[in-house]
Design an enzyme around this catalytic site. Sequence first.
Site, PDB file in Angstrom:
ATOM      1  N   GLY A  70      16.170  47.764  72.631  1.00  0.00           N
ATOM      2  CA  GLY A  70      17.417  49.175  72.401  1.00  0.00           C
ATOM      3  C   GLY A  70      17.553  49.927  73.465  1.00  0.00           C
ATOM      4  O   GLY A  70      18.248  51.012  73.256  1.00  0.00           O
ATOM      5  N   THR A  71      18.192  49.385  74.908  1.00  0.00           N
ATOM      6  CA  THR A  71      18.081  49.911  75.799  1.00  0.00           C
ATOM      7  C   THR A  71      19.815  50.280  75.572  1.00  0.00           C
ATOM      8  O   THR A  71      19.876  51.436  75.746  1.00  0.00           O
ATOM      9  CB  THR A  71      17.668  49.373  77.099  1.00  0.00           C
ATOM     10  OG1 THR A  71      18.153  48.541  77.582  1.00  0.00           O
ATOM     11  CG2 THR A  71      15.789  49.396  77.108  1.00  0.00           C
ATOM     12  N   ASN A  72      20.061  49.985  75.407  1.00  0.00           N
ATOM     13  CA  ASN A  72      21.507  50.161  75.121  1.00  0.00           C
ATOM     14  C   ASN A  72      22.251  50.590  74.429  1.00  0.00           C
ATOM     15  O   ASN A  72      22.999  51.806  74.103  1.00  0.00           O
ATOM     16  CB  ASN A  72      22.910  48.776  75.071  1.00  0.00           C
ATOM     17  CG  ASN A  72      22.960  48.162  76.139  1.00  0.00           C
ATOM     18  OD1 ASN A  72      23.889  47.797  77.089  1.00  0.00           O
ATOM     19  ND2 ASN A  72      21.924  46.381  75.833  1.00  0.00           N
ATOM     20  N   MET A  97      20.272  39.989  68.622  1.00  0.00           N
ATOM     21  CA  MET A  97      20.477  38.232  69.290  1.00  0.00           C
ATOM     22  C   MET A  97      20.828  37.046  67.641  1.00  0.00           C
ATOM     23  O   MET A  97      19.278  36.689  67.566  1.00  0.00           O
ATOM     24  CB  MET A  97      18.931  37.621  69.435  1.00  0.00           C
ATOM     25  CG  MET A  97      18.557  39.014  70.758  1.00  0.00           C
ATOM     26  SD  MET A  97      20.458  39.025  72.028  1.00  0.00           S
ATOM     27  CE  MET A  97      20.086  38.377  73.194  1.00  0.00           C
ATOM     28  N   ILE A 134      23.581  34.470  65.957  1.00  0.00           N
ATOM     29  CA  ILE A 134      24.574  34.069  65.742  1.00  0.00           C
ATOM     30  C   ILE A 134      25.464  34.765  64.338  1.00  0.00           C
ATOM     31  O   ILE A 134      24.620  34.449  63.221  1.00  0.00           O
ATOM     32  CB  ILE A 134      24.948  32.341  65.787  1.00  0.00           C
ATOM     33  CG1 ILE A 134      23.838  32.761  67.177  1.00  0.00           C
ATOM     34  CG2 ILE A 134      25.922  31.559  66.225  1.00  0.00           C
ATOM     35  CD1 ILE A 134      24.116  30.824  67.263  1.00  0.00           C
ATOM     36  N   LEU A 135      26.862  34.792  64.637  1.00  0.00           N
ATOM     37  CA  LEU A 135      26.861  35.829  63.102  1.00  0.00           C
ATOM     38  C   LEU A 135      28.069  34.884  62.783  1.00  0.00           C
ATOM     39  O   LEU A 135      28.538  33.822  63.440  1.00  0.00           O
ATOM     40  CB  LEU A 135      27.450  36.603  63.722  1.00  0.00           C
ATOM     41  CG  LEU A 135      27.588  38.360  64.479  1.00  0.00           C
ATOM     42  CD1 LEU A 135      28.006  39.633  65.101  1.00  0.00           C
ATOM     43  CD2 LEU A 135      26.037  38.727  63.570  1.00  0.00           C
ATOM     44  N   ASN A 192      30.516  43.586  71.529  1.00  0.00           N
ATOM     45  CA  ASN A 192      29.214  43.094  72.109  1.00  0.00           C
ATOM     46  C   ASN A 192      29.475  43.497  73.382  1.00  0.00           C
ATOM     47  O   ASN A 192      30.204  42.988  73.914  1.00  0.00           O
ATOM     48  CB  ASN A 192      29.521  41.496  71.450  1.00  0.00           C
ATOM     49  CG  ASN A 192      27.831  40.426  72.136  1.00  0.00           C
ATOM     50  OD1 ASN A 192      27.345  41.429  71.350  1.00  0.00           O
ATOM     51  ND2 ASN A 192      28.098  39.359  72.654  1.00  0.00           N
ATOM     52  N   HIS A 221      27.506  41.662  76.915  1.00  0.00           N
ATOM     53  CA  HIS A 221      26.874  40.658  76.804  1.00  0.00           C
ATOM     54  C   HIS A 221      26.400  40.309  78.471  1.00  0.00           C
ATOM     55  O   HIS A 221      27.173  40.391  79.190  1.00  0.00           O
ATOM     56  CB  HIS A 221      28.104  39.196  76.430  1.00  0.00           C
ATOM     57  CG  HIS A 221      27.140  38.008  77.031  1.00  0.00           C
ATOM     58  ND1 HIS A 221      26.460  37.260  76.565  1.00  0.00           N
ATOM     59  CD2 HIS A 221      27.395  36.829  78.068  1.00  0.00           C
ATOM     60  CE1 HIS A 221      25.879  36.331  76.149  1.00  0.00           C
ATOM     61  NE2 HIS A 221      26.485  35.563  78.005  1.00  0.00           N
TER      62      HIS A 221
HETATM   63  C1  GAR Z   1      20.781  42.734  76.546  1.00  0.00           C
HETATM   64  O1  GAR Z   1      20.685  42.658  77.847  1.00  0.00           O
HETATM   65  C2  GAR Z   1      22.450  42.745  75.818  1.00  0.00           C
HETATM   66  O2  GAR Z   1      23.175  42.223  77.601  1.00  0.00           O
HETATM   67  C3  GAR Z   1      21.802  40.981  75.446  1.00  0.00           C
HETATM   68  O3  GAR Z   1      20.245  41.737  75.140  1.00  0.00           O
HETATM   69  C4  GAR Z   1      19.756  42.348  76.590  1.00  0.00           C
HETATM   70  C5  GAR Z   1      19.473  44.148  75.191  1.00  0.00           C
HETATM   71  O4  GAR Z   1      19.213  44.621  76.193  1.00  0.00           O
HETATM   72  N1  GAR Z   1      22.475  40.654  74.490  1.00  0.00           N
HETATM   73  C6  GAR Z   1      22.817  38.933  74.859  1.00  0.00           C
HETATM   74  O5  GAR Z   1      22.388  38.913  75.329  1.00  0.00           O
HETATM   75  C7  GAR Z   1      24.204  38.937  73.546  1.00  0.00           C
HETATM   76  N2  GAR Z   1      24.688  37.602  73.325  1.00  0.00           N
HETATM   77  P1  GAR Z   1      18.653  46.135  75.038  1.00  0.00           P
HETATM   78  O6  GAR Z   1      18.256  45.589  73.396  1.00  0.00           O
HETATM   79  O7  GAR Z   1      17.586  46.859  76.193  1.00  0.00           O
HETATM   80  O8  GAR Z   1      19.629  46.778  74.932  1.00  0.00           O
END
Ligand code: GAR
Length: 424
Positions: free
Chosen positions: A20-22, A100, A102-103, A117, A119
């Site tokens: 969850g850094t985003n 992560m 698929i919806l 989303n 990516h």
């Molecule tokens: C991120 O790099 C995001 O772009 C990717 O998962 C990571 C989650 O990091 N998402 C995908 O690949 C979706 N297809 P986070 O949990 O640190 O935010």
Amino acid sequence: MREEPVPPPRRTAVLISGRGTNLEALLREKQAGKLPAADIALVFSNNPAAKGLDFARQHRVPTAAVDHRDYRKEREGHERAILEVLKQHRIEIVVLAGYMRILTPVLVGAFAGRMLNIHPSLLPAFPGVRAQEQAWEYGVRVSGCTVHFVNEEMDGGPVILQRTVPVHPGDGPDRLAARILREEHKALPLALDLLTRGRLRLRGRRVDILRGNSSYPLLERELPTCLPLLIATGNQNKAEEIEGMLEGLPLSVYTTGELSDEGPGEVREDAPDYEGNARLKAGAWQKASGKWTLADDSGLEVDALSGRPGVHSNRYAPTTEERNRKLLAELADVPEEKRTARFVCSVVLRGPRGKEHTARGTCEGRIAFEPSGEGGFGYDPVFLPDGYDGASLAALGAEIKNRISHRARAIEALRPALERICSP
Ligand code: GAR
């Protein structure tokens, strides 16, 4: 009474699966006052042990989890349960931040145009899992991240924004992933800020980013923004013609049909000249919509009729056919050399705080003895522009008409002003 324009959505759920850094980036920005229009009302995970849930709790953001393992392969059942949770929290926007799963159409359909989303690649390259590794192994020289609206294709929805990073020879997938992640943390808050400020306009596969304020002026310099422009005419033919003439300018064009809820109601067109009428329309619609507004008024001036029907061209008879028939009847005894006429068009571009630009265009020609041609509209079938061997404006085709018509010339004359208001 006129309905108020619908405000942009604000109540946001962030969906995560892991670290969850985003999410952290979003909450940090929110706390710093950088996401004033977004209300992060829920953090949700399919994994009750997701690290990001703890972080959300520390920030006093409500959390919820529905474990997908309880639903085995029942993806839709799982999503219906999620939907229930989102409804309870009155969620309007869903942000997938490392979610992560698929919806299915259950969740995607419920949030069409309101689900983002992030990516870690420049889509459409490297969709799916391990995007950074895919990019490294493929050997691309640049990579980056994409924020997009979610549709039913995996990682296939309309792109909102992308940020790029170089791929260095010594990187390896991990260093590349870390470099991309730094850009993700900028891109996702910016996209949410744009959405909650009502600055994203979805047009088919394309997303227009409308000009306006945001909390990220420096990041925004890299975005291709568009100026919203309203074409104030109820005549769809005219609107399409004008939109075609504006091609190449960074504008996001609206028509009055699309903004009827924001419209001024009936606008009187009783000025003594074209410019006056165009000004009445542009002024009323600009005031009601708040957008830069372009209006035109035009008419046909016939020399043998001392310039009639002129500014009354639209009201000369009730329908297009009747107008053309009446005109030909009035000119029945007028010989060819005395049938000279011109189309005249005035355009008024009106902006906030009373800013105004005007221009005028004419197209010289003659009135035919009978209508011809299948294209165009209005008086086009009975007007023979000079220099085209007696072909009517309706017979010349859109490409020529939109180059030589009175309206095309007026818009061309207005182009420098349009270019100026479009440049940031
Ligand atoms: C991120 O790099 C995001 O772009 C990717 O998962 C990571 C989650 O990091 N998402 C995908 O690949 C979706 N297809 P986070 O949990 O640190 O935010």
